[in-house]
Design a protein around this motif. Sequence first.
Motif, PDB file in Angstrom:
ATOM      1  N   PHE A   1       0.829  -1.196   0.000  1.00 15.46           N
ATOM      2  CA  PHE A   1       0.000   0.000   0.000  1.00 15.46           C
ATOM      3  C   PHE A   1       0.871   1.257   0.000  1.00 15.46           C
ATOM      4  O   PHE A   1       0.609   2.220  -0.728  1.00 15.46           O
ATOM      5  CB  PHE A   1      -0.936  -0.003   1.209  1.00 15.46           C
ATOM      6  CG  PHE A   1      -1.799   1.211   1.232  1.00 15.46           C
ATOM      7  CD1 PHE A   1      -2.906   1.292   0.402  1.00 15.46           C
ATOM      8  CD2 PHE A   1      -1.478   2.296   2.029  1.00 15.46           C
ATOM      9  CE1 PHE A   1      -3.677   2.430   0.374  1.00 15.46           C
ATOM     10  CE2 PHE A   1      -2.245   3.429   2.010  1.00 15.46           C
ATOM     11  CZ  PHE A   1      -3.346   3.497   1.184  1.00 15.46           C
ATOM     12  N   ASN A   2       1.930   1.207   0.815  1.00 18.33           N
ATOM     13  CA  ASN A   2       2.864   2.326   0.904  1.00 18.33           C
ATOM     14  C   ASN A   2       3.429   2.688  -0.473  1.00 18.33           C
ATOM     15  O   ASN A   2       3.445   3.850  -0.882  1.00 18.33           O
ATOM     16  CB  ASN A   2       3.985   1.887   1.862  1.00 18.33           C
ATOM     17  CG  ASN A   2       4.921   3.014   2.193  1.00 18.33           C
ATOM     18  OD1 ASN A   2       5.096   3.909   1.390  1.00 18.33           O
ATOM     19  ND2 ASN A   2       5.519   2.971   3.366  1.00 18.33           N
ATOM     20  N   GLN A   3       3.872   1.646  -1.200  1.00 16.39           N
ATOM     21  CA  GLN A   3       4.451   1.894  -2.533  1.00 16.39           C
ATOM     22  C   GLN A   3       3.424   2.488  -3.478  1.00 16.39           C
ATOM     23  O   GLN A   3       3.708   3.417  -4.231  1.00 16.39           O
ATOM     24  CB  GLN A   3       4.969   0.595  -3.125  1.00 16.39           C
ATOM     25  CG  GLN A   3       6.287   0.180  -2.519  1.00 16.39           C
ATOM     26  CD  GLN A   3       6.764  -1.125  -3.130  1.00 16.39           C
ATOM     27  OE1 GLN A   3       6.523  -1.389  -4.297  1.00 16.39           O
ATOM     28  NE2 GLN A   3       7.406  -1.938  -2.332  1.00 16.39           N
ATOM     29  N   LEU A   4       2.234   1.929  -3.435  1.00 17.07           N
ATOM     30  CA  LEU A   4       1.174   2.376  -4.333  1.00 17.07           C
ATOM     31  C   LEU A   4       0.844   3.853  -4.081  1.00 17.07           C
ATOM     32  O   LEU A   4       0.672   4.639  -5.001  1.00 17.07           O
ATOM     33  CB  LEU A   4      -0.063   1.523  -4.042  1.00 17.07           C
ATOM     34  CG  LEU A   4      -1.070   1.347  -5.143  1.00 17.07           C
ATOM     35  CD1 LEU A   4      -0.436   0.674  -6.342  1.00 17.07           C
ATOM     36  CD2 LEU A   4      -2.227   0.497  -4.628  1.00 17.07           C
ATOM     37  N   ALA A   5       0.778   4.215  -2.813  1.00 11.37           N
ATOM     38  CA  ALA A   5       0.357   5.577  -2.454  1.00 11.37           C
ATOM     39  C   ALA A   5       1.458   6.599  -2.699  1.00 11.37           C
ATOM     40  O   ALA A   5       1.202   7.673  -3.228  1.00 11.37           O
ATOM     41  CB  ALA A   5      -0.081   5.614  -0.989  1.00 11.37           C
ATOM     42  N   THR A   6       2.678   6.242  -2.309  1.00 11.61           N
ATOM     43  CA  THR A   6       3.724   7.279  -2.323  1.00 11.61           C
ATOM     44  C   THR A   6       4.631   7.200  -3.543  1.00 11.61           C
ATOM     45  O   THR A   6       5.375   8.114  -3.804  1.00 11.61           O
ATOM     46  CB  THR A   6       4.599   7.205  -1.052  1.00 11.61           C
ATOM     47  OG1 THR A   6       5.186   5.905  -0.990  1.00 11.61           O
ATOM     48  CG2 THR A   6       3.779   7.445   0.199  1.00 11.61           C
ATOM     49  N   GLN A   7       4.573   6.081  -4.291  1.00 11.88           N
ATOM     50  CA  GLN A   7       5.429   6.006  -5.467  1.00 11.88           C
ATOM     51  C   GLN A   7       4.626   6.140  -6.758  1.00 11.88           C
ATOM     52  O   GLN A   7       5.036   5.696  -7.817  1.00 11.88           O
ATOM     53  CB  GLN A   7       6.260   4.727  -5.448  1.00 11.88           C
ATOM     54  CG  GLN A   7       7.306   4.816  -4.333  1.00 11.88           C
ATOM     55  CD  GLN A   7       8.060   3.528  -4.116  1.00 11.88           C
ATOM     56  OE1 GLN A   7       8.174   2.717  -5.024  1.00 11.88           O
ATOM     57  NE2 GLN A   7       8.547   3.333  -2.918  1.00 11.88           N
TER      58      GLN A   7
END
Length: 362
Positions: A201-207
């Motif tokens: 989720f972190n990657q999807l949101a911030t990258q």
Amino acid sequence: MALQPSNLRKALGTIIDPESGKDIVTAGMVKDIKTEGDAISIEIELIAADSPMQTRFTEQIEQAIRTTSQECQEHVGAIEVTFVADTRSANERVRDETNPLPNVKKIIAVGAGKGGVGKSTVATILAVGLARQGNKVGLLDGDIYGPSMPTMLGLQQEESQAEEGFLLPFKVHGIEAMTIGKLVEPDRALIWRGPRAHSAFNQLATQTKWGELDYLIVDLPPGTGDVPLSLAQLLPLSGAVIVCTPQVVAQDDARRAVRMFQQLGVPILGLVENMSYFVADDGKEYDIFGRGGGEQMASAMNLEYLGSIPIHPDMRIAADTGEPLKNWEINDTMSNAFDAVCNNLVSVAGNSTPDRPTLNVH
Ligand code: ADP
């Protein structure tokens, strides 16, 4: 000579906080460092002061300081580590830190107590509806266990693209969209839990390379699992919208979702009742599931009621064919209902500032 504070900070900087993934100095957890002769005392802030993490941190801190003292050939006497509690909620903490998405003015989560109530449908209606009103809008499909955006937005033929290590959002129906469904086989995401779900989720949101956005709508998985927690720890949210259906039996689930966001320090912007009633071609309205349950629940919980969305087979067809704008062509009652929910959200979200957390917005 005692160890210098700079050396002590360097030593503490080697210790990683498993919660945030950052070292404890960068994470702002080291509140105080004192030296008196060769004795050292360190104060650490933890989310829960009685956490079992205390023992682990104490051991790691002593170890790191003793290693540094040997390297610097300085004698170190007693090392005392004390802990204080960080009483801020997850999202309050994030709002005090640097925003990983500075281009985005308001981030709004869409959640529901359980699956199948039309959460993704409402998230799509909100995103496309706000864009129709002239806003710049992004839609993040954070439902990593069952992403429906590839279908609902008709992304099947689109190729995912990256630029300089960032994912490029899909520009469709007047919005920017990103979904895990275009990045991995949907079946694989289903088994992710805990750290893997957090990191996906972190990657999807911030990258994702979002443009300048007025609103980023985040469609969350149903229920109260890992992803809402990750979101609250990661992004400064303006608040959450909870989707429910009118039936009384569905309300306990919705209530749990409301409580979860409140515990995370995420303001509840309001409730949307989906599949509220059916509008026949002659304009007559039929209450299929007992319209009004959502509004009653909102009033009982002292929450804003953002409006009701009727049930209509053409909405299901618009979702299955990936044409969300077609929803506004069904009939006037339907398009007025969509616009009313969007307008109400804008007026409530306008009063909610990410840096001044409140539980209820009125
Ligand atoms: P959730 O995200 O809560 O699991 P979805 O948004 O995926 O739910 O909706 C579940 C199904 O119900 C989808 O097929 C969707 O098209 C349909 N649906 C949702 N809301 C409506 C509505 N108001 N009228 C008709 N069909 C709807």
